[in-house]
Design a protein around this motif. Structure first.
Motif, short mmCIF file in Angstrom:
data_model
loop_
_atom_site.label_atom_id
_atom_site.label_comp_id
_atom_site.label_asym_id
_atom_site.label_seq_id
_atom_site.Cartn_x
_atom_site.Cartn_y
_atom_site.Cartn_z
N THR A 1 -47.20 -84.18 -73.97
CA THR A 1 -46.78 -85.55 -74.27
C THR A 1 -46.82 -86.45 -73.02
OG1 THR A 1 -45.29 -84.60 -75.85
CG2 THR A 1 -44.97 -86.92 -75.35
N PHE B 1 -35.87 -99.26 -66.84
CA PHE B 1 -34.56 -99.05 -67.46
C PHE B 1 -34.81 -99.06 -68.97
CE2 PHE B 1 -30.61 -100.82 -69.27
CZ PHE B 1 -29.70 -99.90 -68.76
N GLY B 2 -34.39 -97.97 -69.65
CA GLY B 2 -34.66 -97.85 -71.07
C GLY B 2 -33.51 -98.30 -71.94
N ASP C 1 -38.70 -103.09 -68.27
CA ASP C 1 -39.56 -102.22 -69.08
C ASP C 1 -40.64 -101.59 -68.19
OD1 ASP C 1 -41.71 -101.38 -70.78
OD2 ASP C 1 -40.91 -102.62 -72.40
N LEU D 1 -43.17 -99.84 -69.02
CA LEU D 1 -44.54 -99.94 -69.55
C LEU D 1 -45.15 -101.30 -69.27
CD1 LEU D 1 -46.88 -98.60 -71.07
CD2 LEU D 1 -45.84 -99.42 -73.20
N VAL E 1 -51.88 -91.88 -69.22
CA VAL E 1 -50.63 -92.62 -69.24
C VAL E 1 -49.59 -91.76 -69.95
CG1 VAL E 1 -49.46 -94.69 -70.09
CG2 VAL E 1 -51.86 -94.83 -69.40
N VAL F 1 -45.60 -91.99 -71.32
CA VAL F 1 -44.51 -92.93 -71.56
C VAL F 1 -43.26 -92.14 -71.94
CG1 VAL F 1 -43.69 -94.86 -72.97
CG2 VAL F 1 -46.11 -94.72 -72.35
N TYR F 2 -42.15 -92.41 -71.25
CA TYR F 2 -40.90 -91.71 -71.50
C TYR F 2 -39.86 -92.72 -71.96
CZ TYR F 2 -36.69 -88.99 -70.64
OH TYR F 2 -35.50 -88.35 -70.79
N PRO F 3 -39.07 -92.52 -73.00
CA PRO F 3 -39.06 -91.29 -73.80
C PRO F 3 -40.17 -91.22 -74.84
CG PRO F 3 -37.38 -92.80 -74.60
CD PRO F 3 -38.01 -93.45 -73.40
N GLY F 4 -40.93 -92.28 -75.06
CA GLY F 4 -42.05 -92.18 -76.00
C GLY F 4 -41.62 -92.22 -77.44
N ALA F 5 -40.78 -93.20 -77.80
CA ALA F 5 -40.36 -93.36 -79.20
C ALA F 5 -40.59 -94.81 -79.60
CB ALA F 5 -38.88 -93.00 -79.35
N SER G 1 -37.65 -97.19 -78.66
CA SER G 1 -37.03 -97.08 -77.34
C SER G 1 -37.83 -97.86 -76.31
CB SER G 1 -36.98 -95.62 -76.88
OG SER G 1 -35.87 -94.98 -77.43
N VAL G 2 -37.15 -98.65 -75.52
CA VAL G 2 -37.79 -99.33 -74.40
C VAL G 2 -38.16 -98.27 -73.36
CG1 VAL G 2 -37.46 -101.06 -72.59
CG2 VAL G 2 -36.38 -101.38 -74.83
N PRO G 3 -39.43 -98.23 -72.93
CA PRO G 3 -39.84 -97.21 -71.95
C PRO G 3 -39.06 -97.31 -70.64
CG PRO G 3 -41.78 -98.16 -72.99
CD PRO G 3 -40.60 -99.01 -73.41
N GLU H 1 -46.99 -85.59 -80.08
CA GLU H 1 -47.92 -84.76 -79.32
C GLU H 1 -48.61 -85.65 -78.31
OE1 GLU H 1 -48.15 -81.57 -79.40
OE2 GLU H 1 -46.96 -81.14 -81.17
N THR H 2 -49.73 -85.20 -77.79
CA THR H 2 -50.43 -85.96 -76.75
C THR H 2 -50.74 -87.38 -77.18
OG1 THR H 2 -51.49 -83.90 -76.18
CG2 THR H 2 -52.41 -85.87 -75.18
N THR I 1 -41.09 -104.56 -78.45
CA THR I 1 -41.15 -103.35 -77.63
C THR I 1 -42.37 -102.54 -77.99
OG1 THR I 1 -38.74 -103.24 -77.77
CG2 THR I 1 -39.88 -101.25 -76.98
N GLY J 1 -43.24 -98.85 -77.37
CA GLY J 1 -42.55 -97.65 -76.88
C GLY J 1 -43.42 -96.41 -76.90
N MET J 2 -44.60 -96.51 -77.55
CA MET J 2 -45.49 -95.35 -77.61
C MET J 2 -46.92 -95.78 -77.29
SD MET J 2 -44.10 -93.40 -81.03
CE MET J 2 -44.66 -91.74 -80.65
N HIS K 1 -29.90 -94.73 -77.24
CA HIS K 1 -31.20 -94.03 -77.24
C HIS K 1 -31.50 -93.44 -75.87
CE1 HIS K 1 -33.33 -95.54 -81.15
NE2 HIS K 1 -32.15 -95.01 -81.37
N LYS K 2 -30.45 -93.10 -75.15
CA LYS K 2 -30.58 -92.44 -73.85
C LYS K 2 -29.42 -91.45 -73.74
CE LYS K 2 -30.75 -95.86 -70.82
NZ LYS K 2 -31.14 -96.57 -69.56
#
Lengths: 437, 437
Positions: free
Chosen positions: A172, A245-246, A259, A261, A294, A296-300, A303-305, B171-172, B290, B292-293, B409-410
């Motif tokens: 991921t 900051f997420g 952000d 990202l 690339v 991206v965490y958390p990758g949802a 969620s703000v990266p 996933e990736t 946002t 986020g992915m 979300h953190k």
């Protein structure tokens, strides 16, 4: 000059068989010429080990010997009549990035083997040994750095540091290590012993010639059969971690955002702009900058990266110009950090020197091309290759064959049977000439 | 009004136990108040199923009944004395995005259960049944759309279309489906039957009140104990696929590039700019955008990205303003496509209406707060919730408790024991009042 016929049907069949050792879905029928197979074959995965085992069977069947070093570089050797002389080498790699093509590297390994077999079948007896190498991990997919096998052969990477390199088998997050090291992974794959023993002594190779697809459009565009590489561009790569900051995508309001990202997006556009500016200023096209990964965490979705990782690949034929692009990028990063309240860390993955070919080998190949009526041009390689690092311990050169539309690192990478046959035949004649010096 | 004590120690202990059912490494000791546990609990993964089994044991031990519908919504029911009347409902979700906190959703499920238990222990006898719901997949992590359980209860998603939704367990590549559908995944998790049977009839709930953490900084900043939600912002999300042209990072020269990632970087900055402009024009902060992915294909250091996927989350309290941001973004996308030679496809994942709370329920909670001396404010929810969709088939409202620093979300998401106790007690008193109407 000797009469020599390459068994192109055998070579094409072997390229097909190797392409089917892939983590991509196999194409069962290849009805048209130019239908190609998508290949994913990452170093030390089950597919890579399968390809290695298959290659060794082929080599033993052809009557050559096999030696593997501690990092899995595989030497296919045909002994010469004078054991006291340095060998003549060729070779390349069989590992492939995700969803790559079936010719990058493989033409140099199977073409090298075919050159040795054809010479043997033609009754040639070499004075110097001839070796074809299958080099470990030319592609940087798994450990973040390319040409691991040839870097160790050339002694341009510290063996202990190499063994500590983190496994980053793609998941991921582009920067997330699996927790394993190269030492763990190579030993699990059956390659033991100290990496310090991999380095080749000066003199092991009297000469080295690598056959490879061009991976660019020039030879096809100009209708030229063979490229003789005089220089290899200086590659470098850098890993960036952007910390912002997420928070919740609904509740974290725009004025409160840092952000990661959005900051990373500005970095992606910054380095592109500076590479284009370097070309514009020099009136050339030799600077290339690419961000190909690339994380991206958390990758949802919601969620703000908070953290983004980027990997930059930056190349140039001129090291000073390459450094200039990097400096301009650094200035932009500092401004982005300040304005957006993020922190950016840079880690140098590699920053290598350009390589220069041996004039003697280049002239030897030119002479052969002229005698055989093969059209050629001398050219720069903008992709880097194992030869960049073999060049540290041996005189080297590279031969390029045309790539359809210049396409590479994609499933539709293609070189014609005619091109492969010409390249392999020129390689065989060059090896024969150099082996009897 | 009845005397009621919440067993806050029991509730906090259960929140801790639930937090340890996580795919993140558990914190064994929590020495300080405010040390929190990182939680990843994606719907229908082994951890989610473990949490469901644990919750059911708790409910049966408390003497309530359990019913599960075809999508896994779990109804914890306390029968009332008049079986002919609509029930009073509460509840929320226990699924959690990767590396989330331990209070989002869980406070509403375990708080609902605690409210029922405390009322029962206090000798309260409800006329209407009281139900606490654990709703399936409020988070969009796995199927790309949030509130699957409550959307089906509210009848705002077509049951057959829902069953065909693709599993995108991270996933990736952010857009790469696993090949399974919701139908496959829910049945493998043990939830059978037709999704058409999930929709609630109007009248099933006389009233619905959801307890949740604020996920924003306002209550804490203003020192207010409870938020009573009057409106929920309109959420929407969109998946973008940017198709460019890939190739080797060294050989594909800058003038020939149609880099999908550079185009995507411009899109990321475009939508950020338009959301900020919408806030500036309205003098407010209600527009949030946002991304986020991000998925990059092929995702290799030395490959120019040929395809990038982005997922945009766009919310506003005003649907017209939200649509304005999207239109401005579309205009930029068209210009980026033209200039960079890429193609961008948009897929609407969801575009929902805002929800309005029942004035009667809001007034009921206000009356209770005044009588109990609890400070409150009426507020807008910028995060969307299951209540957005329950609102289609029942009168609803939501209660918010303060979130430390507005973080959600953190892993460091946190609400104090005092806040949780106050929120749960207000919930219990509201359920009791509504159940005897």
């Amino acid at each position: 000059m000797m009469t020599l016929t390459i068994n192109i049907e055998r070579l094409l069949h072997e390229l097909d068989l190797l392409a089917l050792i892939t983590d991509c879905p196999p194409i069962q029928d290849r009805p048209l010429p130019g239908t190609t197979q998508a290949v994913t074959r990452i170093v030390f995965t089950p597919r890579d080990l399968e390809a290695r085992a298959w290659l060794k069977e082929l080599v033993l069947a052809a009557g050559f010997t096999v030696r593997e070093d501690a990092v899995g570089n595989t030497f296919l050797r045909w002994e010469g009549t004078d054991a006291g002389l340095g060998a003549v080498g060729t070779g390349s790699h069989t590992d492939a990035i995700p969803y790559a093509g079936m010719y990058d590297g493989t033409v140099g390994v199977l073409g090298g083997l075919e050159a040795m077999r054809s010479l043997k079948e033609a009754g040639f007896v070499p004075k110097r040994a001839i070796e074809t190498l299958m080099l470990t991990s030319e592609e940087p997919t798994r450990f973040g750095i390319g040409c691991i096998g040839s870097r160790l052969l050339g002694g341009v990477i510290d063996p202990e540091a190499a063994d500590r390199m983190l496994d980053r088998l793609p998941e991921t997050d582009a920067s997330a290590p699996t927790g394993l090291t190269l030492a763990d992974v190579r030993q699990a794959a059956g390659f033991h012993g100290s990496l310090a023993g991999v380095k080749l002594p000066i003199g092991h190779y009297h000469a080295w010639v690598e056959l490879h697809i061009e991976q660019g459009p020039l030879l096809e565009r100009e209708g030229i059969e063979l490229g003789i590489v005089t220089n290899i561009a200086a590659p470098s790569s850098y890993r960036y971690t952007v910390e912002g900051f997420g928070g919740h995508a609904g509740a974290l309001l725009m004025p409160d955002r840092r952000d990661a990202l959005c900051a990373a997006a500005e970095m992606i556009l910054s380095v592109e702009r500076h590479a284009r500016a370097a070309n514009a200023n020099s009136g050339g096209v030799d600077t290339v900058a690419t961000i190909g990964m690339v994380g991206v965490y958390p990758g949802a979705v919601n969620s703000v990266p908070s953290r983004v990782t980027l990997i930059l690949d930056l190349r140039d034929t001129d090291v000073a110009r390459r450094d200039g692009v990097l400096s301009a990028f650094h200035a932009d990063i500092a401004e982005i950090e300040q304005r957006r309240g993020v922190k950016v860390q840079e880690e140098i993955v590699n920053a290598d020197a350009p390589a220069k070919s041996s004039e003697h080998i280049v002239e030897t190949v030119e002479t052969i091309c002229k005698a055989e009526g093969v059209s050629y041009k001398k050219m720069v390689s903008r992709a880097y290759h194992d030869s960049s690092f073999i060049a540290v311990v041996a005189p080297t050169a590279m031969l390029f064959i045309p790539s359809r539309a210049g396409v590479s690192h994609k499933p539709d990478e293609y070189s014609t049977p005619e091109s492969i046959a010409v390249g392999t035949r020129m390689l065989a004649l060059a090896l024969a000439k150099l082996a009897n010096e």
